[in-house]
Design an enzyme around this catalytic site. Structure first.
Site, PDB file in Angstrom:
ATOM      1  N   HIS A  33       9.550  -3.554   3.138  1.00  0.00           N
ATOM      2  CA  HIS A  33       9.060  -3.816   1.772  1.00  0.00           C
ATOM      3  C   HIS A  33      10.236  -4.123   0.841  1.00  0.00           C
ATOM      4  CE1 HIS A  33       5.771  -0.943   3.155  1.00  0.00           C
ATOM      5  NE2 HIS A  33       5.083  -2.004   2.767  1.00  0.00           N
ATOM      6  N   HIS A  55       9.206   1.047   2.995  1.00  0.00           N
ATOM      7  CA  HIS A  55      10.349   1.105   3.926  1.00  0.00           C
ATOM      8  C   HIS A  55      11.196  -0.136   3.675  1.00  0.00           C
ATOM      9  CE1 HIS A  55       8.053  -1.856   6.115  1.00  0.00           C
ATOM     10  NE2 HIS A  55       7.049  -1.008   6.204  1.00  0.00           N
ATOM     11  N   MET A 106       0.845  -1.193   0.000  1.00  0.00           N
ATOM     12  CA  MET A 106       0.000   0.000   0.000  1.00  0.00           C
ATOM     13  C   MET A 106       0.883   1.247   0.000  1.00  0.00           C
ATOM     14  SD  MET A 106      -3.441  -0.939   2.017  1.00  0.00           S
ATOM     15  CE  MET A 106      -2.866  -0.752   3.674  1.00  0.00           C
ATOM     16  N   GLY A 107       2.118   1.076  -0.457  1.00  0.00           N
ATOM     17  CA  GLY A 107       3.021   2.224  -0.537  1.00  0.00           C
ATOM     18  C   GLY A 107       3.617   2.577   0.816  1.00  0.00           C
ATOM     19  N   SER A 163       4.821   0.962   8.111  1.00  0.00           N
ATOM     20  CA  SER A 163       4.553   2.336   7.647  1.00  0.00           C
ATOM     21  C   SER A 163       4.015   3.176   8.798  1.00  0.00           C
ATOM     22  CB  SER A 163       3.531   2.314   6.523  1.00  0.00           C
ATOM     23  OG  SER A 163       3.918   1.368   5.573  1.00  0.00           O
TER      24      SER A 163
HETATM   25  O1  PAF Z   1       0.007  -5.744   3.665  1.00  0.00           O
HETATM   26  C1  PAF Z   1      -0.428  -4.822   2.931  1.00  0.00           C
HETATM   27  O2  PAF Z   1       0.230  -3.828   2.673  1.00  0.00           O
HETATM   28  C2  PAF Z   1      -1.831  -4.927   2.359  1.00  0.00           C
HETATM   29  O3  PAF Z   1      -2.702  -5.563   3.249  1.00  0.00           O
HETATM   30  C3  PAF Z   1      -1.878  -5.630   0.989  1.00  0.00           C
HETATM   31  C4  PAF Z   1      -1.436  -7.065   1.066  1.00  0.00           C
HETATM   32  C5  PAF Z   1      -0.994  -4.866   0.001  1.00  0.00           C
HETATM   33  C6  PAF Z   1      -3.305  -5.608   0.440  1.00  0.00           C
HETATM   34  O4  PAF Z   1      -3.789  -4.312   0.296  1.00  0.00           O
END
Ligand code: PAF
Length: 287
Positions: free
Chosen positions: A38, A35, A31-32, A189
């Site tokens: 990710h 960090h 979801m952006g 985040s």
């Molecule tokens: O973990 C996340 O960031 C969200 O739950 C995901 C898996 C991208 C789904 O929106």
């Protein structure tokens, strides 16, 4: 890096890459507000696949609290910077209509049973349905061979495993261990919402989890949990929403390590109004 907004252009690009012999597509849904946690998913995917697709989409259907959705950080320019540094091949950054627009046919989700309503699900009604809905949709658009998720959201991983199993999707789910800040705080985040001073102190959660991991081999598990719960809540600014030990496959609460093949402790501490999730393995499945 190729950047796509629409699912149609993304799909034709990925088809072209497959025709060129790029057989393994790795997918990192996010979801952006990216960090290092990710980026670790991205690095794993890049090491194991021919092409890595990262999606950035703040999915409204998984927020049960509208103000949480409003507050969610949106940082696409710096996300792009980070993805470029890792030489990510493809970014999918759709709008709401690109995901849930006219060509979206909502599929009936499998029964998520206790995965949906316990632990985190009990406190966030509808959250895991929303996650399952968007991940299924993103899987449709990307058709990945491997999908990478962080262990921090452990219940989410079980939900997605269930989704893959229920629809017999040809996707390998890879769980990547939690990446931590220098003090042990699990990367998230949400950490940016903590005042700098509290963020520095927030390593107390992980220190307590490590102590729990030792204690469960010395005293009964519920006693160990009580001690750690008390220690966590004695920290100024902290409220424990839950700390439980569960069967790592079913999320059923356990009273002894012998009750399950693998056991995990799940915790949420609300620290100065920020919900911090973490977990630690208490017993590993024997291979
Ligand atoms: O973990 C996340 O960031 C969200 O739950 C995901 C898996 C991208 C789904 O929106």
């Amino acid at each position: 890096m190729d950047i796509f907004r629409s699912g149609t252009s993304l799909r034709s690009h990925l088809l072209k890459l497959r025709n060129e012999g790029k057989n393994c597509i790795g997918f990192v849904p996010t979801m952006g507000a990216l960090h290092n946690g990710h980026m670790e998913l991205v690095r794993r995917s890049k090491a194991e696949c021919d092409v890595t697709v990262v999606s950035v989409f703040v999915n409204p259907t998984q927020f049960n609290d509208a103000s949480d959705l409003d507050k969610y950080p949106r940082t696409l320019p710096s996300d792009i910077e980070l993805l470029l540094q890792e030489h990510t091949e493809v970014l999918f950054a759709p709008d709401y209509n690109d995901v849930y627009g006219d060509d979206y046919e909502e599929r009936k989700l499998p029964d998520l049973a206790q995965l949906e309503n316990t632990v985190e699900g009990a406190l966030r009604p509808g959250h895991f349905k929303g996650v399952a809905q968007v991940v299924l949709r993103l899987f449709e658009l990307v058709s990945p061979d491997k999908a990478y998720f962080g262990q921090k959201d452990y219940q989410q991983i079980l939900v997605i495993k269930h989704l893959i199993y229920s629809f017999s999707l040809p996707i390998e789910l890879i769980m990547v261990p939690i990446v931590r800040e220098a003090n042990g705080l699990a990367m998230s985040s949400r950490n940016t919402r903590l005042p700098e001073n509290s963020r520095k102190k927030a390593g107390f959660i992980y220190r307590n989890l490590l102590q729990l991991q030792q204690l469960v081999h010395e005293i009964p598990i519920q006693k160990a949990l009580n001690i750690i719960r008390k220690q966590l809540s004695e920290q100024e600014g902290a409220t424990v929403e839950y700390l439980i030990a569960v069967d790592a496959d079913t999320l059923k609460e356990i009273n002894s390590l012998d009750e399950a093949n693998a056991v995990i402790a799940l915790v949420v501490v609300r620290y100065y109004e920020v919900r911090l999730l973490d977990n630690i393995c208490l017993k590993q499945e024997e291979k």
